[in-house]
Design an enzyme around this catalytic site. Structure first.
Site, PDB file in Angstrom:
ATOM      1  N   HIS A 129      23.408  31.894  15.577  1.00 30.25           N
ATOM      2  CA  HIS A 129      24.578  32.730  15.865  1.00 30.25           C
ATOM      3  C   HIS A 129      25.734  32.181  15.047  1.00 30.25           C
ATOM      4  O   HIS A 129      26.174  31.056  15.255  1.00 30.25           O
ATOM      5  CB  HIS A 129      24.916  32.720  17.354  1.00 30.25           C
ATOM      6  CG  HIS A 129      26.013  33.685  17.709  1.00 30.25           C
ATOM      7  ND1 HIS A 129      25.757  34.971  18.104  1.00 30.25           N
ATOM      8  CD2 HIS A 129      27.369  33.553  17.693  1.00 30.25           C
ATOM      9  CE1 HIS A 129      26.904  35.599  18.333  1.00 30.25           C
ATOM     10  NE2 HIS A 129      27.893  34.751  18.091  1.00 30.25           N
ATOM     11  N   CYS A 130      26.230  32.997  14.120  1.00 32.03           N
ATOM     12  CA  CYS A 130      27.275  32.534  13.197  1.00 32.03           C
ATOM     13  C   CYS A 130      28.646  32.754  13.829  1.00 32.03           C
ATOM     14  O   CYS A 130      29.023  33.899  14.122  1.00 32.03           O
ATOM     15  CB  CYS A 130      27.185  33.294  11.877  1.00 32.03           C
ATOM     16  SG  CYS A 130      28.485  32.829  10.705  1.00 32.03           S
ATOM     17  N   PRO A 131      29.429  31.709  14.029  1.00 32.00           N
ATOM     18  CA  PRO A 131      30.759  31.887  14.625  1.00 32.00           C
ATOM     19  C   PRO A 131      31.724  32.616  13.706  1.00 32.00           C
ATOM     20  O   PRO A 131      32.688  33.220  14.174  1.00 32.00           O
ATOM     21  CB  PRO A 131      31.215  30.446  14.895  1.00 32.00           C
ATOM     22  CG  PRO A 131      30.453  29.610  13.917  1.00 32.00           C
ATOM     23  CD  PRO A 131      29.130  30.287  13.759  1.00 32.00           C
TER      24      PRO A 131
END
Length: 468
Positions: A129-131
């Site tokens: 999950h890419c912030p």
């Protein structure tokens, strides 16, 4: 975390704008001369590519596992489906044997899917999950994410070269009177944009190279962690004659297992980019890979079909409360709750009972060595360094295993907090650590699901699905 994720996309947009447009205004005003027409066109074309690819990385849905995906696979019938992980010899033609079950979704998971704690659901072929995109990098979003990284790296490299040319000229003319050079505002903007551009370029270039490598060998970031974890277990097992134990003391043989999804360079790239046509790989308007293609994957055949991925990990085993366990069978603690609150309280207690955490490996190794020094060859694992159950006098295997455990910085949380050589643990990738660490093992599928699968197989003319 969720409030920060809402700010991450505006922050990245502001960063792209600052590095893209004020920098052009600055570069047009500084010696040794303004940007040429071709340089301006190239810079703005790359900026458009960055905007498009970033928007698609943010807005494209990372995918959802269909609730009936297992029944659909059963209904296909025929021979062995591509990428199927778990068919045993002599089993029915239409059988799908899922080895993963998500407690949070209360549903089976396809191969390579993981439960994202931010998206609150299982994501097909989840990478992380890419912030910075506030979105999962998954089977459907990975091509857009990689194109964004490449476009951004190219654009930042161009601006870096233009900045460096102006800085070199400024240094070469440092003895000239100040009124002949740039103003204080232009100097401040030049150094600020150069510093921010350099830091961003360094970070994105490393990330782009890492994702290109993952694309070439067809691994996700999470699977890279699993590969490192498997290598760690192999090293640990050597100190115990090739065996490790579950929390209940059952011995499990740990053998090297090859990663199954590396199927060759071109096939890997075609699968990761969603197309076998190289012309579409860099096209920012290329179609998003279909969700259906992310539910099963071809394997290289290096391992037998009955070996799932990730490989067996004794520390990932968990136990559920059984009849006869200590504690009262009934309780009146929830007597004043309504039906919904009672159900929620029950599920909370069930989740707490589902997992029994283990001590970090270093602590278990120390217990084994202490017990050996006291004349017993049995420790936390119930056996010692060799097949015969004796600890070597020199203790080399135990010391190496203990050093290996300390090397990766295990904390007090237990094995679910295990870190790889880069200091990463599962939660750093955005996954629900408890679900991913303890629910990845083969488990008893609920009877209702087995009945549905059996009915689906019967309806499609296939054989009944057996339990496992």
């Amino acid at each position: 975390m969720s409030s920060l994720s809402h700010l991450s996309v505006p922050f990245v947009c502001a960063l792209i704008f600052f590095l893209g447009y004020p920098s052009q205004w600055l570069l047009m005003r500084l010696d040794p001369g303004p940007l040429t027409k071709n340089q301006l066109v190239t810079a703005n074309v790359v900026l458009v590519l960055i905007w498009i690819t970033y928007a698609r990385s943010v807005l494209v849905d990372p995918g959802t596992i269909p609730r009936d995906w297992a029944e659909t696979e059963v209904g296909k019938g025929g021979g062995k489906s591509v990428g199927e992980e778990g068919r045993g010899k002599g089993e029915g033609e239409g059988e799908v044997k899922s080895r993963k079950w998500c407690r949070k979704c209360d549903a089976p998971k396809p191969p390579r899917a993981h439960h994202c704690k931010e998206c609150k659901r299982c994501i097909p072929k989840m990478d992380h999950h890419c912030p910075w995109t506030a979105n999962c990098v998954s089977h459907t979003t990975f091509p857009h994410f990689l194109r964004f990284l490449l476009s951004a790296t190219l654009g930042l490299s161009l601006f870096q070269s233009h900045h460096f040319t102006r800085l070199a000229h400024l240094w070469a003319t440092r003895d000239m009177p100040s009124y002949l050079g740039p103003s204080l505002l232009e100097l401040a903007l030049l150094f600020a944009s150069f510093a921010i551009n350099s830091i961003t370029l360094f970070a994105l270039a490393i990330l782009a190279l890492r994702n290109l490598w993952s694309l070439a060998v067809n691994t996700t970031t999470i699977e890279g962690w699993e590969i490192a974890r498997h290598d760690t277990l192999l090293r640990r097992a050597r100190a115990f004659g090739g065996y490790l134990s579950t929390p209940e003391g059952a011995r499990v043989r740990i053998q090297r297992q090859e990663f199954p999804y590396d199927i060759g360079f071109f096939a890997n790239v075609a699968q990761g980019m969603g197309s076998a046509n190289p012309l579409t790989w860099l096209n920012p308007f290329s179609a998003t890979p279909s969700l259906q293609s992310g539910l099963s994957f071809p394997v290289n055949g290096f391992e037998s079909d009955d070996k799932p991925w990730p490989p067996p990990d004794p520390d990932r085993a968990y136990r559920r409360r059984e009849m006869g366990d200590a504690g009262p069978a009934f309780t009146y603690r929830d007597a004043e709750l309504n039906d919904e609150e009672t159900l929620r309280a029950f599920r909370d207690r069930q989740a707490q009972d589902a997992v029994r955490r283990r001590k970090p490996f270093v602590q278990r190794m120390e217990a084994v060595r202490d017990s050996a020094h006291h004349g017993s060859a049995r420790g936390d694992y119930g056996y010692a360094g060799s097949e015969g159950g004796e600890v070597d006098d020199d203790g080399d295997d135990s010391e190496n295993a203990e050093d290996e455990g300390r090397k990766y910085g295990e904390g007090d949380e237990g094995e679910e907090a295990w870190r790889n050589s880069e200091g990463e643990r599962l939660k750093d990738f955005g996954v629900d650590e408890d679900v991913e660490f303890y629910d990845e093992q083969e488990d008893e599928v609920p009877l209702s699901v087995l009945i549905k699968r059996r009915q689906a197989a019967a309806a499609s003319g296939g054989e009944a699905v057996s339990s496992y």
